[in-house]
Design an enzyme around this catalytic site. Structure first.
Site, PDB file in Angstrom:
ATOM      1  N   ASP A  63       0.853  -1.177   0.000  1.00 17.32           N
ATOM      2  CA  ASP A  63       0.000   0.000   0.000  1.00 17.32           C
ATOM      3  C   ASP A  63       0.894   1.234   0.000  1.00 17.32           C
ATOM      4  OD1 ASP A  63      -1.728   2.080   0.483  1.00 17.32           O
ATOM      5  OD2 ASP A  63      -2.725   1.156   2.199  1.00 17.32           O
ATOM      6  N   ASN A  91       4.163   7.163  -9.144  1.00 19.60           N
ATOM      7  CA  ASN A  91       2.999   7.187 -10.027  1.00 19.60           C
ATOM      8  C   ASN A  91       1.683   6.937  -9.298  1.00 19.60           C
ATOM      9  OD1 ASN A  91       1.593   6.776 -12.796  1.00 19.60           O
ATOM     10  ND2 ASN A  91       1.214   4.849 -11.714  1.00 19.60           N
ATOM     11  N   TYR A 158      -8.131  16.604  -5.351  1.00 20.65           N
ATOM     12  CA  TYR A 158      -7.183  15.898  -6.223  1.00 20.65           C
ATOM     13  C   TYR A 158      -6.184  16.900  -6.809  1.00 20.65           C
ATOM     14  CZ  TYR A 158      -5.487  13.685 -10.523  1.00 20.65           C
ATOM     15  OH  TYR A 158      -4.698  13.207 -11.547  1.00 20.65           O
ATOM     16  N   ALA A 160      -5.358  19.822  -5.658  1.00 20.65           N
ATOM     17  CA  ALA A 160      -4.512  20.350  -4.589  1.00 20.65           C
ATOM     18  C   ALA A 160      -3.405  19.364  -4.227  1.00 20.65           C
ATOM     19  CB  ALA A 160      -5.360  20.671  -3.360  1.00 20.65           C
ATOM     20  N   LYS A 162      -2.043  17.176  -6.239  1.00 17.82           N
ATOM     21  CA  LYS A 162      -1.068  17.190  -7.325  1.00 17.82           C
ATOM     22  C   LYS A 162      -0.235  18.473  -7.318  1.00 17.82           C
ATOM     23  CE  LYS A 162      -1.848  13.190  -9.241  1.00 17.82           C
ATOM     24  NZ  LYS A 162      -0.803  12.123  -9.120  1.00 17.82           N
ATOM     25  N   ILE A 191      -4.602  12.244 -21.001  1.00 17.78           N
ATOM     26  CA  ILE A 191      -3.983  11.011 -21.501  1.00 17.78           C
ATOM     27  C   ILE A 191      -5.064   9.934 -21.638  1.00 17.78           C
ATOM     28  CG2 ILE A 191      -2.185   9.290 -21.156  1.00 17.78           C
ATOM     29  CD1 ILE A 191      -1.127  12.165 -21.470  1.00 17.78           C
TER      30      ILE A 191
END
Length: 253
Positions: A63, A91, A158, A160, A162, A191
């Site tokens: 995890d 990733n 999300y 924030a 990144k 993508i």
């Protein structure tokens, strides 16, 4: 010019599907020994595909939001491949769900921030000692175009998370550069060929976004894999603290 990563050990978190898997396969095709990290299901298909193509791969379940599990995984990778990690690609990440701030709860906030930012921080911590000891290493963090513009509806947390990856990349680059370690980030735009947009983006929104891209198409996982390969190689030795946009011109700084 052929990029040769022979003898290098690479870990890509969340690499059993999508962009992570393509990055992993691209590194393996250039000779790196790759660690497939996954949480659920099985990674046999990914490992088999790399081995059939002539690469060396092994799967490690962990995890990525757990510092203890990341530490244990790094130790297992080092024992299996007989050396410390040379290349780390952070990733692991995801939106989880589109949730407006008016409906936000602490559980959703924590899940999103943990998988997108906490995982990055503690994976870097887990490999740093080994890289410092040998005075070399490549760390590649995966951010997103959402870090620029706040993302789509219900994606503010999300985005924030990144964006936090951006600032962390720059700070860590300053901290580790005296030890010969390069820390950079990639920021993919739209993508295709991944579960992310299949899950979170309606076809009408997809077509509208593609129409705005100057290069006239959505990106492919290989487009991201190519940039990751550059950052993992000696070609990027004089590059650190940078964020490379991979969006076909959709956003230009």
């Amino acid at each position: 010019m052929k990029i040769d990563l022979t003898g290098k050990i690479a870990l890509v978190t969340g690499s059993n599907a999508g962009i992570g898997r393509q990055i992993l396969q691209t590194l393996a095709a250039s000779g790196a020994k790759v660690a497939v990290n996954y949480l659920l299901g099985s990674a046999e298909e990914t490992v088999d595909a790399i081995r059939q193509a002539g690469g060396e791969a092994y799967a490690f379940q962990a995890d990525a939001t757990s510092p203890a599990e990341l530490d244990n995984m790094v130790k297992e990778i080092e024992e299996h491949f007989g050396g410390t990690i040379d290349i780390l690609v952070n990733n692991a990440g995801g939106m989880i769900n589109r949730v407006p701030n008016t409906e936000m709860n602490e559980e959703h906030y924590s899940k999103v921030m943990d998988v997108n930012f906490k995982s990055c921080v503690f994976a870097c911590k887990a490999v740093a000692a080994g890289m410092i000891a040998k005075k070399s290493g490549k760390i590649i963090n995966v951010s997103s175009l959402a870090a620029h513009d706040g993302g789509g509806p219900g994606a503010s947390i999300y985005a924030a998370g990144k964006a936090a990856v951006w600032s962390y990349t720059k700070g860590l680059a300053k901290e580790l550069s005296p030890h010969g370690i390069n820390v950079n980030a990639i920021s993919p735009g739209f993508i295709g060929q991944t579960a992310f947009h299949a899950t979170f983006t309606a076809d009408a929104a997809r077509q509208a976004t593609i129409a705005k891209i100057p290069l006239g198409r959505e990106g492919a996982p290989q487009d991201v894999g190519n940039v990751a390969l550059f950052l993992a190689s000696e070609l990027s030795d004089y590059l650190t603290g940078e964020i490379i946009e991979i969006n076909g011109g959709l956003f230009m700084r």
